[in-house]
Design an enzyme around this catalytic site. Structure first.
Site, mmCIF file in Angstrom:
data_model
loop_
_atom_site.group_PDB
_atom_site.id
_atom_site.type_symbol
_atom_site.label_atom_id
_atom_site.label_comp_id
_atom_site.label_asym_id
_atom_site.label_seq_id
_atom_site.Cartn_x
_atom_site.Cartn_y
_atom_site.Cartn_z
ATOM 1 C CD GLU A 12 -3.226 -0.555 2.040
ATOM 2 O OE1 GLU A 12 -3.680 0.627 1.890
ATOM 3 O OE2 GLU A 12 -3.988 -1.435 2.407
ATOM 4 C CG ASN A 54 -7.612 1.855 3.291
ATOM 5 O OD1 ASN A 54 -6.370 2.005 3.079
ATOM 6 N ND2 ASN A 54 -8.386 0.693 3.570
ATOM 7 C CG ASP A 76 -7.351 -0.418 0.070
ATOM 8 O OD1 ASP A 76 -6.524 0.350 0.650
ATOM 9 O OD2 ASP A 76 -7.168 -1.596 0.451
#
Length: 295
Positions: free
Chosen positions: A18, A154, A202
């Site tokens: 991420e 997120n 996300d």
């Protein structure tokens, strides 16, 4: 808007990739649960070589932003709080607000805004309903909880002028838009910007036309929304759990997407890979954290 076919880049297969950003002509990203900060060498076009490890922490590393005027230094959402990471990997903790959480909690995604502040979310390891928060780090280093009651925060992502914050509550499959007061960072009343029909939004990033890209965890796609929240593009990926996105490359028109292998009983060969796909509209430059008292 059109997009080319995504291409897997580099040989790494990340557990939970991420926090990807385009910084100084290269991508920088995290593998959260391994605590690793990774990068590709500037101008690297390899598809078969590994990413470089910039540093590795003994705690989860959610996301970083560059620190203005301090090459190689980062502000990081890590462990139970926020720290400054020096180029040699030394951590100076600004605050650990989740140390006192009743359930084991870690920091998750984060980003800097155009005014030099840093924002990051927290979540429990078991994604307990409503147990997450959003924190703001002001330029003087003060860490403030600005939102709670989120399950899995997120993004976050900011409009190019910094007056709007986009925040995904992934577990509730919503992306909210918050007005931002530029001088103080105070948030106004939110509105629902988008609600994907399936999967969980996300990581997110904006483009220069006010559009928003978001990875859709569990669905193997990336969505693009126009500035009014209309879904106008779906990019399929050969990975089930896309997680982070950024716009970069020499002209800002390469969309980079991270993915994750965590939780998959039979991960495919490209689950956990980093992908690149060409798009039509570039992204703005990556914002830096700008401390009041520079180096």
């Amino acid at each position: 808007m059109s997009a080319a076919v995504p291409v897997a880049r580099w040989s790494d297969r990340l557990e939970l990739g991420e926090g990807i950003r385009w910084v100084d002509g290269r991508i920088v990203l995290t593998d959260i649960l391994t605590g690793r900060l990774l990068s590709a060498p500037p101008g690297d076009d390899r598809t078969d070589g590994p990413l470089d490890v910039l540093t590795e922490l003994p705690v989860p590393l959610g996301a970083v932003a560059p620190v203005a005027g301090r090459p190689g230094d980062w502000i990081a959402a890590a462990g139970t709080g926020i720290c400054l990471l020096a180029a040699d990997g030394t951590a100076e903790w600004l605050a650990r607000p989740e140390d006192a959480a009743s359930t084991a909690t870690r920091m998750n995604d984060g980003t800097a805004d155009p005014f030099g502040r840093f924002w990051a979310g927290s979540m429990t390891y078991d994604a307990a309903d409503g147990a997450g928060s959003l924190y703001r780090v002001d330029r003087d280093g003060t860490v403030t909880r600005v939102l709670d009651g989120i399950t899995v925060p997120n993004g976050p992502a900011f409009s190019a002028d910094g007056t709007a914050l986009f925040l995904a509550d992934s577990a509730r499959a919503l992306i909210r838009r918050y007005p931002v007061e530029p001088a103080t960072g105070e948030l106004g009343a939110p509105s629902v910007f988008a609600a994907p029909p399936s999967g969980s939004p996300d990581g997110m990033t904006v483009d220069t036309e006010g559009g928003l890209w978001t990875a859709i965890w569990g669905e193997g796609v990336v969505h693009h929304y126009r500035a009014d929240g209309t879904l106008d593009q779906v990019v399929p990926l050969p990975a089930t759990q896309p997680a982070g996105v950024c716009l970069g490359g020499g002209d800002g028109r390469t969309l980079y997407v991270t993915s994750a292998r965590i939780g998959l009983t039979r991960p495919g060969p490209l689950d956990g890979a980093v992908f690149a796909v060409r798009v039509d509209v570039p992204g703005p430059p990556t914002a830096s954290y700008r401390p009041e008292h520079g180096s």
